[in-house]
Design a protein around this motif. Structure first.
Motif, PDB file in Angstrom:
ATOM      1  N   SER A  38       2.971  10.846  47.814  1.00  0.00           N
ATOM      2  CA  SER A  38       3.794   9.598  47.439  1.00  0.00           C
ATOM      3  C   SER A  38       4.053   9.578  45.929  1.00  0.00           C
ATOM      4  CB  SER A  38       3.081   8.501  47.949  1.00  0.00           C
ATOM      5  OG  SER A  38       3.073   8.302  49.382  1.00  0.00           O
ATOM      6  N   ALA A  39       2.961   9.861  45.256  1.00  0.00           N
ATOM      7  CA  ALA A  39       3.145  10.259  43.632  1.00  0.00           C
ATOM      8  C   ALA A  39       3.958  10.962  43.503  1.00  0.00           C
ATOM      9  CB  ALA A  39       1.778  10.210  43.198  1.00  0.00           C
ATOM     10  N   LEU A  40       3.704  12.254  44.049  1.00  0.00           N
ATOM     11  CA  LEU A  40       4.636  13.492  43.684  1.00  0.00           C
ATOM     12  C   LEU A  40       6.077  13.286  43.935  1.00  0.00           C
ATOM     13  CD1 LEU A  40       4.238  16.273  42.591  1.00  0.00           C
ATOM     14  CD2 LEU A  40       3.984  17.163  45.018  1.00  0.00           C
ATOM     15  N   LEU A  41       6.356  12.550  44.997  1.00  0.00           N
ATOM     16  CA  LEU A  41       7.647  12.148  45.392  1.00  0.00           C
ATOM     17  C   LEU A  41       8.497  11.324  44.245  1.00  0.00           C
ATOM     18  CD1 LEU A  41       7.247  11.479  49.178  1.00  0.00           C
ATOM     19  CD2 LEU A  41       8.809  13.296  48.107  1.00  0.00           C
ATOM     20  N   VAL A  42       7.413  10.388  43.745  1.00  0.00           N
ATOM     21  CA  VAL A  42       8.007   9.573  42.563  1.00  0.00           C
ATOM     22  C   VAL A  42       8.351  10.496  41.504  1.00  0.00           C
ATOM     23  CG1 VAL A  42       7.309   7.839  40.743  1.00  0.00           C
ATOM     24  CG2 VAL A  42       6.775   7.530  43.073  1.00  0.00           C
ATOM     25  N   ALA A  43       7.569  11.783  41.200  1.00  0.00           N
ATOM     26  CA  ALA A  43       7.792  12.644  40.170  1.00  0.00           C
ATOM     27  C   ALA A  43       9.282  12.970  40.260  1.00  0.00           C
ATOM     28  CB  ALA A  43       6.771  13.625  39.955  1.00  0.00           C
ATOM     29  N   CYS A  44       9.446  13.606  41.510  1.00  0.00           N
ATOM     30  CA  CYS A  44      10.706  14.268  41.938  1.00  0.00           C
ATOM     31  C   CYS A  44      11.872  13.433  41.679  1.00  0.00           C
ATOM     32  CB  CYS A  44      10.649  14.707  43.474  1.00  0.00           C
ATOM     33  SG  CYS A  44       9.408  15.920  43.982  1.00  0.00           S
TER      34      CYS A  44
END
Length: 465
Positions: free
Chosen positions: A131-137
């Motif tokens: 979920s955090a990585l999706l925020v980064a994307c």
């Protein structure tokens, strides 16, 4: 005497939280987090210095949960990295904390690289990790990385997690791929109000008001009660006269749901009616605004600007200032454009001094896009022109743009001064461009034609390192 009591009183707000936790290292981690979050009100720099001193002086700070929270809080500092590497056991929670911290200060590139490093160390990502990585994307607007994360989600069996899938909808939509957002939405076995709201917002942000309206009605047909975010997103998608009827329908529904006490709904209605060129409806909503804060004043001023009532907009601006309300990006964008138009009308648009003030006005309040347009339209630029735009970029977190702008400046005949270097060093610090920052500092120190570094320049380098 405890280590905290020996520290300067400037650290007091943050030290209250740490004192409590130091006394209750073995307490419930949830209680630790509440104490830490509610009391951490000091500036980031003061807080980080305090934590660093505590780490050196207090052997009782060994709570892994607490240390993870500190890592997240201090993410952009070198101390955070040091603390992370000193952890006896770097589990997925520690990695998540560091990644989340970098996302919080909007450094998604570092967050992505840390995630990759975590995978290489054999740490299995959790739903929170992806979920955090999706925020980064989303912050990077990088659909390619988003698609790779989607594959990882499928591989890890996280595709039925409603939070993760909702994050995918948001990521694809912010990368302007509403089709894939809808595909994820349609395949979801479980949807909550936030999921539906994310999809409505996806259509709204990508200028598809008809689809947003259809989905909103479908949401109602399933017996779900949309929250104010869903109403706001749907209303904000109506931006022309042809959608005035839709706006009125949603307005009636909001009245029925008792949402007109929400200042965000009211100001969005005011903005939308002005965009739909409905002066009467705008005036009715405008007169019903009870809370006169920065948000509502900005909406009213922007509304009058949209309706071509420049004098009324300026009158409201004066009332806003007399009431002691601070201006921001939205205020400057609305009023600035009125002033800009007036300057152009009376023939002062080619005056360098006036143009510099326009660039500064837009830049200082964060209207960087408008500042760049004003800057680009100048036939001649002096040192003030460059420093104004550089300062705006650096102050509002556009570190990469500030560095690129400085590189362009070096190709001109304008010689940077001490202010220029201080601004660009600050930008390098915020963007964690250590090599660039050192390069500029050495340039300033070794080039006899430039101003010698002052105390504040050395302080900026210390902050960078």
């Amino acid at each position: 005497m405890s280590p905290i009591s020996r520290l300067p009183c400037a650290y007091h707000p943050f030290s209250c939280a740490l004192t409590t936790i130091c006394r209750h290292v073995d307490s419930d981690p949830a209680d630790d987090f509440v104490c830490f979050s509610s009391n951490a009100n000091a500036s980031n720099e003061d807080s980080i210095n305090l934590v660093a001193q505590l780490h050196q002086q207090n052997g009782s700070l060994q709570s892994l949960y607490f240390l993870n929270k500190i890592i997240s809080f201090c993410a952009k500092s070198a101390f955070s990295q040091k603390l992370f590497h000193e952890l006896p056991h770097r589990n997925v929670v520690a990695w998540n904390s560091l990644i989340s911290g970098y996302l919080h200060v909007r450094l998604p590139e570092i967050a992505v690289s840390l995630f990759i490093k975590m995978l290489k160390e054999g740490i299995v990502p959790t739903a929170f990790s992806v979920s955090a990585l999706l925020v980064a994307c989303s912050q990077l607007d990088d659909e390619g990385i988003g698609a790779q994360v989607h594959c990882l989600i499928l591989k890890q069996g996280l595709c039925y997690n409603v939070v993760v899938e909702t994050g995918l909808i948001d990521t694809y939509s912010k990368c302007c791929n509403v089709e894939d957002s809808k595909r994820v939405f349609d395949q979801m076995k479980e949807k909550n109000v936030i999921t539906w709201t994310s999809m409505v917002t996806a259509y709204a942000q990508n200028e598809q008001p008809d689809d947003a309206m259809i989905l909103f009605k479908e949401m109602l047909s399933f017996g779900l009660r949309p929250n104010y975010v869903a109403y706001n997103s749907l209303l904000s998608s109506f931006s022309s006269l042809e959608y005035l009827g839709c706006c009125k329908q949603v307005h009636c529904r909001a009245v029925h749901e008792g949402l007109l006490d929400n200042v965000y709904i009211v100001v969005t209605l005011a903005t939308v009616y002005s965009k739909c060129d409905s002066s009467l409806d705008f005036q009715n909503v405008h007169s019903s605004v009870r809370t006169r804060n920065q948000i509502s004043w900005n909406a009213i001023i922007a509304g009058f600007c949209n309706l071509g009532s420049g004098e009324q907009a300026l009158k409201c601006f004066c009332e806003m200032r007399q009431a002691g309300i601070d201006i921001d990006y939205c205020t400057v964008t609305s009023i600035g454009k009125q002033m800009h138009a007036l300057i152009f009308k009376i023939g002062y648009d080619s005056n360098v001094f006036v143009q510099n003030r326009l660039v500064f006005m837009y830049a200082i309040c964060g209207a960087i896009s408008d500042a760049k347009k004003a800057f680009s339209s100048m036939d001649e630029r002096d040192l003030v022109s460059w420093n104004s735009l550089l300062s705006g970029c650096a102050h509002h977190g556009y570190g990469r743009e500030a560095v690129q702008l400085f590189e362009q400046m070096q190709k001109t005949e304008i010689t940077p001064d001490g202010t220029t270097f201080l601004v660009v060093l600050s930008a390098c610090c915020h963007a964690v461009f250590i090599d660039k920052g050192l390069q500029y500092f050495y340039l300033m120190r070794n080039d006899a034609s430039l101003e010698s570094p002052r105390a504040e320049h050395y302080a900026a380098i210390v902050g960078l390192l």
